[in-house]
Design an enzyme around this catalytic site. Structure first.
Site, PDB file in Angstrom:
ATOM      1  N   SER A 149     127.090 -41.636 -17.298  1.00  0.00           N
ATOM      2  CA  SER A 149     127.304 -40.662 -16.221  1.00  0.00           C
ATOM      3  C   SER A 149     126.323 -39.510 -16.400  1.00  0.00           C
ATOM      4  O   SER A 149     125.845 -39.263 -17.515  1.00  0.00           O
ATOM      5  CB  SER A 149     128.735 -40.113 -16.306  1.00  0.00           C
ATOM      6  OG  SER A 149     128.878 -38.972 -15.476  1.00  0.00           O
ATOM      7  N   TYR A 162     136.351 -33.870 -22.596  1.00  0.00           N
ATOM      8  CA  TYR A 162     136.250 -35.097 -23.417  1.00  0.00           C
ATOM      9  C   TYR A 162     135.482 -36.216 -22.719  1.00  0.00           C
ATOM     10  O   TYR A 162     134.856 -37.036 -23.378  1.00  0.00           O
ATOM     11  CB  TYR A 162     137.641 -35.592 -23.840  1.00  0.00           C
ATOM     12  CG  TYR A 162     138.435 -34.529 -24.547  1.00  0.00           C
ATOM     13  CD1 TYR A 162     137.825 -33.672 -25.467  1.00  0.00           C
ATOM     14  CD2 TYR A 162     139.794 -34.346 -24.274  1.00  0.00           C
ATOM     15  CE1 TYR A 162     138.551 -32.679 -26.101  1.00  0.00           C
ATOM     16  CE2 TYR A 162     140.520 -33.354 -24.916  1.00  0.00           C
ATOM     17  CZ  TYR A 162     139.895 -32.521 -25.820  1.00  0.00           C
ATOM     18  OH  TYR A 162     140.604 -31.535 -26.439  1.00  0.00           O
TER      19      TYR A 162
HETATM   20  P1  NDP Z   1     136.789 -46.838 -10.390  1.00  0.00           P
HETATM   21  O1  NDP Z   1     137.961 -45.996 -10.813  1.00  0.00           O
HETATM   22  O2  NDP Z   1     136.587 -47.128  -8.958  1.00  0.00           O
HETATM   23  O3  NDP Z   1     136.779 -48.210 -11.209  1.00  0.00           O
HETATM   24  C1  NDP Z   1     136.976 -48.224 -12.596  1.00  0.00           C
HETATM   25  C2  NDP Z   1     137.066 -49.651 -13.066  1.00  0.00           C
HETATM   26  O4  NDP Z   1     137.336 -49.629 -14.488  1.00  0.00           O
HETATM   27  C3  NDP Z   1     138.194 -50.399 -12.393  1.00  0.00           C
HETATM   28  O5  NDP Z   1     137.813 -51.736 -12.176  1.00  0.00           O
HETATM   29  C4  NDP Z   1     139.303 -50.325 -13.437  1.00  0.00           C
HETATM   30  O6  NDP Z   1     140.141 -51.457 -13.338  1.00  0.00           O
HETATM   31  C5  NDP Z   1     138.497 -50.401 -14.728  1.00  0.00           C
HETATM   32  N1  NDP Z   1     139.253 -49.894 -15.873  1.00  0.00           N
HETATM   33  C6  NDP Z   1     139.648 -48.618 -16.112  1.00  0.00           C
HETATM   34  N2  NDP Z   1     140.356 -48.568 -17.257  1.00  0.00           N
HETATM   35  C7  NDP Z   1     140.408 -49.847 -17.741  1.00  0.00           C
HETATM   36  C8  NDP Z   1     140.997 -50.452 -18.873  1.00  0.00           C
HETATM   37  N3  NDP Z   1     141.700 -49.757 -19.785  1.00  0.00           N
HETATM   38  N4  NDP Z   1     140.856 -51.788 -19.056  1.00  0.00           N
HETATM   39  C9  NDP Z   1     140.158 -52.523 -18.152  1.00  0.00           C
HETATM   40  N5  NDP Z   1     139.580 -52.019 -17.063  1.00  0.00           N
HETATM   41  C10 NDP Z   1     139.704 -50.687 -16.857  1.00  0.00           C
HETATM   42  O7  NDP Z   1     135.530 -46.056 -10.970  1.00  0.00           O
HETATM   43  P2  NDP Z   1     133.955 -46.289 -10.822  1.00  0.00           P
HETATM   44  O8  NDP Z   1     133.645 -47.605 -10.245  1.00  0.00           O
HETATM   45  O9  NDP Z   1     133.412 -45.092 -10.205  1.00  0.00           O
HETATM   46  O10 NDP Z   1     133.573 -46.247 -12.376  1.00  0.00           O
HETATM   47  C11 NDP Z   1     132.741 -47.212 -12.998  1.00  0.00           C
HETATM   48  C12 NDP Z   1     131.962 -46.525 -14.097  1.00  0.00           C
HETATM   49  O11 NDP Z   1     131.099 -45.544 -13.511  1.00  0.00           O
HETATM   50  C13 NDP Z   1     132.824 -45.774 -15.109  1.00  0.00           C
HETATM   51  O12 NDP Z   1     132.321 -45.993 -16.399  1.00  0.00           O
HETATM   52  C14 NDP Z   1     132.655 -44.321 -14.703  1.00  0.00           C
HETATM   53  O13 NDP Z   1     132.833 -43.461 -15.816  1.00  0.00           O
HETATM   54  C15 NDP Z   1     131.226 -44.336 -14.216  1.00  0.00           C
HETATM   55  N6  NDP Z   1     130.874 -43.228 -13.315  1.00  0.00           N
HETATM   56  C16 NDP Z   1     131.423 -43.113 -12.058  1.00  0.00           C
HETATM   57  C17 NDP Z   1     131.047 -42.058 -11.234  1.00  0.00           C
HETATM   58  C18 NDP Z   1     131.603 -41.874  -9.862  1.00  0.00           C
HETATM   59  O14 NDP Z   1     131.390 -40.806  -9.257  1.00  0.00           O
HETATM   60  N7  NDP Z   1     132.273 -42.828  -9.284  1.00  0.00           N
HETATM   61  C19 NDP Z   1     130.080 -41.049 -11.682  1.00  0.00           C
HETATM   62  C20 NDP Z   1     129.539 -41.296 -12.991  1.00  0.00           C
HETATM   63  C21 NDP Z   1     129.932 -42.335 -13.763  1.00  0.00           C
HETATM   64  P3  NDP Z   1     141.747 -51.438 -13.297  1.00  0.00           P
HETATM   65  O15 NDP Z   1     142.177 -50.177 -12.644  1.00  0.00           O
HETATM   66  O16 NDP Z   1     142.053 -52.682 -12.539  1.00  0.00           O
HETATM   67  O17 NDP Z   1     142.123 -51.550 -14.736  1.00  0.00           O
END
Ligand code: NDP
Length: 281
Positions: A149, A162
């Protein structure tokens, strides 16, 4: 499906929604066999539907419900992929979130249990997946793309310290892992998104669908926040991930970050006092 990832097998964590879902779709449309994963059955079904609508044959993907923060979840993900597709070429460590403090504390008052949860998801699970998938990627001379990010960059984030800490650690882990693993033929790189319209500023942080939409619309129309004038879409990030996962396009890039944020990280607070810096030209 023929394409630049024909014959490749990719595990994409966090592909039940958001950036991960779009990445799974793009990879599958470009010929990869993909392992789709996340915890929510309902969200996983949403990705399955999107793949089928895109005419990806069911034989080219598997859906594996798993919590990526558990050892058993990680093992299941890897064993099911090998069972079905026989190898692993690409690992996209995308699952991540800024997990809210259970007692709604902010800033330095956030509890250590929040710190542990955030680190476990955003850093530790990536380290564990890297260790477990390494032998398989060494065989295929494979590629890892981590999703970090812009919060990992130099600006401070007072509200929830964090999550930026975890993403900064992830960036540094990427660099160390990259120079270690390139000796085995494995490349490791990172994409650092800015604001992207997903569930990130929504369900995951407790916002309603309407509030989430308003957040992304407001951000996108504020050039002090996003100079390019719109919030990013998941496919913007999926394309950057695909670039780094594809040896043909990025073979000489090792341990680097692609920042995909519409210019957000280039704007300092002081620029808002100089409208020409951020106004629409
Ligand atoms: P979403 O919340 O839309 O998706 C997050 C994904 O991670 C979901 O598929 C969720 O699946 C999965 N996930 C979360 N926790 C777990 C877990 N414990 N075990 C398995 N799967 C998990 O977020 P984004 O698509 O935006 O995020 C994707 C990445 O991009 C992340 O690493 C985020 O930090 C990063 N990011 C996003 C930004 C944004 O503005 N959107 C900006 C900067 C970075 P489920 O809920 O089904 O478990």
């Amino acid at each position: 499906m023929p394409g630049r990832f024909s014959g490749k097998v990719a595990i994409i964590t966090g592909s039940s929604f958001g950036i991960g879902r779009e990445t799974a779709l793009l990879f599958a449309k470009e010929g990869a066999k993909v392992t789709v994963t996340g915890r929510s059955e309902e969200r996983l079904q949403g990705t399955k539907k999107a793949l089928l609508v895109a005419k990806v044959p069911e034989s080219n993907f598997i859906i594996v419900p798993a919590d990526i923060t558990t050892s058993s979840g990680q093992d299941t993900l890897i064993s099911k992929t090998l069972e079905r597709f026989g190898k692993i070429d690409i690992l996209v460590n995308n699952a991540g979130a800024s997990i809210p403090d259970s007692q709604k504390r902010t800033g330095v008052k956030q509890g250590i249990e929040t710190y542990e949860k955030v680190m476990r998801l955003n850093v530790q699970s990536v380290i564990e997946m890297t260790q477990k998938v390494r032998p398989h990627l060494a065989k295929t001379k494979g590629d890892i793309v981590n999703v970090s990010s812009i919060v990992a960059l130099k600006a401070g984030w007072a509200h929830a310290p964090y999550y930026p800490l975890a993403k900064a650690a992830l960036d540094q882990y990427t660099r160390s892992a990259a120079i270690d693993l390139i000796h085995e033929g494995i490349r490791v790189n990172t994409v650092n998104p800015g604001i992207v319209e997903t569930g990130f500023h929504g369900q995951a942080t407790g916002l309603s669908e309407d509030a989430s939409k308003k957040f992304y619309d407001d951000m996108g129309s504020n050039r002090n926040a996003i100079p390019c004038g719109f919030s990013g879409r998941p496919d913007h990030i999926a394309k950057a991930i695909a670039f780094l996962a594809d040896r043909d396009t990025s073979e000489y890039i090792v341990g680097q970050n692609i920042i995909a944020d519409g210019g957000t990280s280039l704007v300092l607070g002081i620029h808002t006092q100089f409208p020409r810096q951020t106004e629409k030209l």
